[in-house]
Write an enzyme that holds these catalytic residues in place. Structure first.
Site, PDB file in Angstrom:
ATOM      1  N   SER A  47       1.099  -0.853   0.047  1.00 10.98           N
ATOM      2  CA  SER A  47       0.014  -0.415   0.281  1.00 10.98           C
ATOM      3  C   SER A  47       0.357   0.688  -0.093  1.00 10.98           C
ATOM      4  CB  SER A  47      -1.022   0.140   1.614  1.00 10.98           C
ATOM      5  OG  SER A  47      -0.173   0.391   2.379  1.00 10.98           O
ATOM      6  N   ASP A  82      -0.560  -1.218  -3.888  1.00 11.21           N
ATOM      7  CA  ASP A  82      -2.107  -1.700  -3.883  1.00 11.21           C
ATOM      8  C   ASP A  82      -2.974  -0.699  -3.842  1.00 11.21           C
ATOM      9  OD1 ASP A  82      -4.004  -3.219  -2.363  1.00 11.21           O
ATOM     10  OD2 ASP A  82      -3.381  -3.476  -0.828  1.00 11.21           O
ATOM     11  N   HIS A 175     -12.213  -5.187   3.577  1.00 13.27           N
ATOM     12  CA  HIS A 175     -10.307  -5.303   4.171  1.00 13.27           C
ATOM     13  C   HIS A 175     -10.463  -5.223   5.835  1.00 13.27           C
ATOM     14  CE1 HIS A 175      -9.658  -3.181   0.411  1.00 13.27           C
ATOM     15  NE2 HIS A 175      -8.932  -4.171   0.703  1.00 13.27           N
ATOM     16  N   GLY A 204      -9.706  -8.363   0.720  1.00 16.39           N
ATOM     17  CA  GLY A 204     -10.442  -8.306   1.746  1.00 16.39           C
ATOM     18  C   GLY A 204     -10.608  -9.658   1.968  1.00 16.39           C
ATOM     19  N   GLY A 205      -9.610 -10.262   2.036  1.00 15.35           N
ATOM     20  CA  GLY A 205      -9.802 -12.190   2.564  1.00 15.35           C
ATOM     21  C   GLY A 205      -9.159 -12.620   3.090  1.00 15.35           C
ATOM     22  N   ASN A 227      -3.664  -9.069   4.425  1.00 14.06           N
ATOM     23  CA  ASN A 227      -3.013  -8.957   4.857  1.00 14.06           C
ATOM     24  C   ASN A 227      -3.397  -8.530   5.705  1.00 14.06           C
ATOM     25  OD1 ASN A 227      -1.451  -7.073   5.520  1.00 14.06           O
ATOM     26  ND2 ASN A 227      -2.457  -5.455   4.900  1.00 14.06           N
TER      27      ASN A 227
HETATM   28  P1  13P Z   1      -7.020  -8.151   4.575  1.00 13.05           P
HETATM   29  O1  13P Z   1      -6.516  -7.716   5.498  1.00 13.05           O
HETATM   30  O2  13P Z   1      -8.779  -7.780   4.996  1.00 13.05           O
HETATM   31  O3  13P Z   1      -6.471  -9.254   4.117  1.00 13.05           O
HETATM   32  O4  13P Z   1      -7.665  -7.127   3.210  1.00 13.05           O
HETATM   33  C1  13P Z   1      -6.056  -6.715   2.284  1.00 13.05           C
HETATM   34  C2  13P Z   1      -6.454  -6.222   0.829  1.00 13.05           C
HETATM   35  O5  13P Z   1      -7.462  -6.799   0.139  1.00 13.05           O
HETATM   36  C3  13P Z   1      -5.378  -5.556   0.557  1.00 13.05           C
HETATM   37  O6  13P Z   1      -5.528  -4.834  -0.485  1.00 13.05           O
END
Ligand code: 13P
Length: 279
Positions: A47, A82, A175, A204-205, A227
């Site tokens: 990011s 990102d 996220h 947002g996995g 993340n």
């Molecule tokens: P998370 O922090 O929810 O896993 O999301 C990561 C993300 O989508 C980075 O672009």
């Protein structure tokens, strides 16, 4: 194999390439090591806030390229910007040598999003381009975002007016940490995927259950971003270490006490996405 072909292979063979976000040297090192062991291609997500924290885009590129060389990493690695919200950030990352760029114009009005996505595309020197439509909810770089779903019509229209490699539609993922059970619109995902043939990205996995992640991959997700869960895996082990080793002040020992926790999470996602052995 180049990464564009790899994305299409992932789409056809129904696996997804992980994006693991990095925050510092250790994050990058641990993730590269896991991906090498598992023979998984990987996007290292950066990011603009994380890049700034590390010193800037040039630091990130120098550090990652150095790690790839010194650790003999042979799997394909994309250094990926990102959620860049301005053309300027994209330009700086391209100039520093990033391999892949996400221009996130989701907070702009729709026509403006298309316009700047196209300007970024024109500036690229072979980098992959990801764009976002709709609004992915949750928290990024400490800022809260609202959620707004993407429709099939919007995805088709956006794709016809831009020349992108990957699309991040907002289909219910957020996220950060979920409040309640994630409600991912895999039906719309499947429709967009089959009607546009565009590699789709799941943001947002973290916090999405295994079965839902696997279903998303079947419905066209070819890149999935993680993340928060990496941070939580790291943090859990660091807390345990610090609580029982209060006298240890060597930063290498403190930071690396979270290595196995982070690696465990990354390995688990590689297994779920099916990217192991695909490098
Ligand atoms: P998370 O922090 O929810 O896993 O999301 C990561 C993300 O989508 C980075 O672009």
């Amino acid at each position: 194999m180049n990464f564009r072909d790899l994305l299409l292979k992932a789409k056809n063979e129904k696996f997804a390439i992980p994006q693991f976000n990095i925050n510092n040297l250790e994050w990058a090192k641990y993730i590269l090591e896991v991906c090498e062991e598992e023979k998984s291609p990987v996007f290292l997500g950066v990011s603009s806030g994380a890049a700034k924290y590390m010193g800037g885009f040039n630091v990130v590129v120098g550090m990652v390229r150095g790690l790839i060389k010194d650790l003999n990493i042979t799997v394909p690695v994309m250094i990926h910007l990102d959620h860049a919200t301005t053309f300027e950030l994209c330009r700086e990352a391209v100039d520093a040598g990033f391999d892949s760029i996400m221009f996130d114009g989701s907070k702009l009005d729709y026509e403006e999003n298309i316009k700047i996505t196209n300007e970024v595309k024109k500036y690229l020197k072979g980098q992959l381009l990801e764009a976002e439509i709709g609004k992915i909810g949750g928290e990024e770089d400490g800022l809260a975002n609202e959620l707004m779903f993407t429709t099939l019509e919007e995805a088709e229209d956006f794709i016809s007016k831009t020349d992108i490699d990957m699309l991040a539609p907002a289909l219910g993922s957020v996220h950060g940490i979920y409040k309640g059970e994630p409600n991912i619109k895999t039906d719309i995902m499947k429709d967009i995927s089959s009607k546009t043939n565009m590699p789709l990205v799941l943001h947002g996995g973290s916090g999405i259950p295994e079965e839902t992640l696997k279903k998303a991959v079947q419905c066209g997700i070819t890149k999935a971003n993680f993340n928060t869960e990496l941070q939580l895996g790291w943090h859990e082990d660091v807390l345990k270490f610090v609580e029982s080793n209060k006298e240890v002040y060597d930063p290498r020992k403190v930071i690396s006490s979270g290595e196995q926790g982070l690696k465990k999470v990354a390995r688990e996602y590689i297994r779920i996405l099916g990217s192991g052995g695909k490098a």
